[in-house]
Design a protein around this motif. Structure first.
Motif, PDB file in Angstrom:
ATOM      1  N   UNK A   1      38.767 146.636  71.948  1.00 51.76           N
ATOM      2  CA  UNK A   1      38.219 145.439  71.301  1.00 51.76           C
ATOM      3  C   UNK A   1      36.725 145.624  71.061  1.00 51.76           C
ATOM      4  N   UNK A   2      36.315 146.870  70.791  1.00 49.63           N
ATOM      5  CA  UNK A   2      34.918 147.148  70.469  1.00 49.63           C
ATOM      6  C   UNK A   2      33.964 147.001  71.641  1.00 49.63           C
ATOM      7  N   UNK A   3      34.446 147.232  72.863  1.00 49.96           N
ATOM      8  CA  UNK A   3      33.576 147.173  74.042  1.00 49.96           C
ATOM      9  C   UNK A   3      33.356 145.768  74.575  1.00 49.96           C
ATOM     10  N   UNK A   4      34.230 144.825  74.225  1.00 48.89           N
ATOM     11  CA  UNK A   4      34.131 143.462  74.741  1.00 48.89           C
ATOM     12  C   UNK A   4      34.225 143.494  76.266  1.00 48.89           C
ATOM     13  N   UNK A   5      33.419 142.656  76.942  1.00 48.52           N
ATOM     14  CA  UNK A   5      33.393 142.653  78.404  1.00 48.52           C
ATOM     15  C   UNK A   5      34.133 141.442  78.956  1.00 48.52           C
TER      16      UNK A   5
END
Length: 172
Positions: free
Chosen positions: A135-139
């Motif tokens: 998810x594009x580096x979502x934290x």
């Protein structure tokens, strides 16, 4: 229990493949997937295995062997699993044994914590995060200490291919 059809295991470097050519034992063997993502077998010098599933590789080997063997029937079975780097679960920071793990379908945060031996004495487990590369580096914040020490199963989230679990150090 039927497996859901939305996940196919993708082969990566370090995996081992058992290639079976029906009625041709001299062409059947176990082969490792090399670091460059390729395999070699008799009559097939170089074949890219990385990024494909076992069925795709079997059909490609059948095509290549068709020059030498009449109507070859090939089965490919993955016998050792590492998977592509992009799908491995990485655990960094204050885990007892920080490491990467092959992704498995339905793998949970608790499965990951068991594999890495739990938290160190210096871990701030409730401040841990999952970086979701898919998810594009979502934290996502995760309360590892509550999960591991108190058994609060609501914190036991499902992992996704390529997740990075970061366990920070406690400052007190």
């Amino acid at each position: 229990m039927a497996a859901s059809g939305d996940y196919n295991y993708i082969i990566g470097p370090g995996d081992s493949l058992n290639i079976i050519v029906w009625r041709n034992p001299e062409l059947s063997m176990n082969v490792p997937v090399r670091p460059d993502g390729k395999i070699s077998t008799p009559l097939v010098d170089e074949l890219v295995a990385q990024g494909k599933n076992s069925t795709e590789i079997a059909r490609e080997i059948e095509q290549l062997l068709g020059k030498f063997v009449r109507d070859p029937v090939v089965t490919v079975i993955v016998t050792a699993f590492v998977g592509p780097y992009s799908e491995q679960i990485r655990v960094v920071g204050e885990a007892a044994k920080p490491q990467f793990l092959p992704y498995k379908q339905k793998m949970t945060l608790l499965d990951v914590m068991i594999a890495v031996g739990g938290l160190t004495d210096f871990a701030d487990g409730n401040a841990a995060t999952i970086l979701r590369t898919s998810e594009g580096g979502k934290q996502y914040s995760v309360r590892l200490r509550d999960l591991v020490k108190r058994g609060e199963i609501s914190n036991n989230v499902e992992m996704k291919p390529g997740d990075i679990l970061v366990i920070p150090q406690s400052w007190f």
